[in-house]
Design a protein around this motif. Structure first.
Motif, PDB file in Angstrom:
ATOM      1  N   GLN A 141       0.814  -1.214   0.000  1.00  0.00           N
ATOM      2  CA  GLN A 141       0.000   0.000   0.000  1.00  0.00           C
ATOM      3  C   GLN A 141       0.850   1.268   0.000  1.00  0.00           C
ATOM      4  O   GLN A 141       0.416   2.313  -0.492  1.00  0.00           O
ATOM      5  N   TRP A 145      -0.025   4.120  -2.701  1.00  0.00           N
ATOM      6  CA  TRP A 145      -0.369   5.510  -2.376  1.00  0.00           C
ATOM      7  C   TRP A 145       0.635   6.492  -2.962  1.00  0.00           C
ATOM      8  O   TRP A 145       0.264   7.614  -3.342  1.00  0.00           O
ATOM      9  N   HIS A 179      -6.716  -4.852  -5.549  1.00  0.00           N
ATOM     10  CA  HIS A 179      -5.660  -5.756  -5.111  1.00  0.00           C
ATOM     11  C   HIS A 179      -6.219  -7.163  -4.960  1.00  0.00           C
ATOM     12  O   HIS A 179      -7.438  -7.368  -4.839  1.00  0.00           O
ATOM     13  N   LEU A 186      -8.614  -0.766  -2.803  1.00  0.00           N
ATOM     14  CA  LEU A 186      -7.980   0.168  -1.875  1.00  0.00           C
ATOM     15  C   LEU A 186      -8.612   1.547  -1.964  1.00  0.00           C
ATOM     16  O   LEU A 186      -8.878   2.194  -0.951  1.00  0.00           O
ATOM     17  N   GLU A 201       1.436   7.728   4.368  1.00  0.00           N
ATOM     18  CA  GLU A 201       1.507   6.315   3.975  1.00  0.00           C
ATOM     19  C   GLU A 201       2.827   5.978   3.271  1.00  0.00           C
ATOM     20  O   GLU A 201       3.292   4.837   3.370  1.00  0.00           O
TER      21      GLU A 201
END
Length: 211
Positions: A141, A145, A179, A186, A201
């Motif tokens: 992730q 991001w 995903h 997400l 993130e």
């Protein structure tokens, strides 16, 4: 440009430079084509080149500049190759992971417009330096991001092996991240986490990959 039908024509097509570091040849290998004897070449080479240039210049080059060399797992597929892969997938054959031709137009099938008449191109890639440093559950992730905040992607689809992911350039970008770790979404337009910065993130991942 005509569809390559000879070794010399395919050689010339493969030499087409799509961006600073990528050439058309980098995107033509297909496991399905190699095993089953298909010619994985576009019916419309000029459109494949045009879409590939946008994919490389706007997405792959910036990724590579930030994180180091990227590895291409699967990219261009001819309609013949993708269609066969989807047929085998629907038959339950292991290793064939192709969506239908209709859903892959302007995706892995670079040389054909989608149902709305738009151009696009997809590649499945791995960022080795990122995988080497970020293998904890959910670490993918961080990269997702970073891409969301920095690059004009259309869709991303992340997988568990090496955090490989499909990245798509499209004339009308969707800005959606899915995903299979396990299967889910997400972010996508309209949900709360889609807008704004996600710096918390991804802070530090570029520096870690270059260390």
């Amino acid at each position: 440009m005509k569809k390559p039908a000879s070794v010399s024509a395919l050689t010339d097509f493969g030499r087409v430079r799509l961006s600073k570091t990528f050439f058309m040849r980098d995107f033509l290998f297909s496991d399905i084509a190699s095993i089953h004897g298909f010619n994985n070449v576009p019916d419309n080479p000029d459109r494949a080149i045009a879409a590939g240039k946008r994919l490389c210049e706007e997405l792959l080059e910036p990724l590579q500049e930030a994180f180091g060399r990227i590895a291409i797992r699967s990219a261009f597929r001819s309609a013949e190759v993708n269609g066969y892969g989807n047929e085998m997938q629907r038959a339950g054959k292991k290793g064939y992971n192709c969506a239908s031709n209709e859903s892959n137009l302007a995706g892995h099938i670079w040389d054909k417009l989608d149902a709305s008449g738009y151009m696009g191109a997809t590649a499945c890639i791995v960022v080795p330096a990122f995988w080497d440093r970020f293998q904890a559950p959910g670490d993918w992730q961080k990269l997702a991001w970073w891409i969301h905040d920095h690059l004009p992607y259309s869709t991303l689809e992340f997988f568990s092996t090496y955090w490989a992911f499909n990245i798509q350039w499209h004339e009308q970008p969707i800005r959606r991240i899915d995903h299979f770790i396990p299967k889910g979404c997400l972010t996508k337009p309209g949900i709360e986490n889609h807008e704004g910065s996600h710096k918390e993130e991804w802070t530090g991942i570029v520096e870690a990959c270059k260390a």
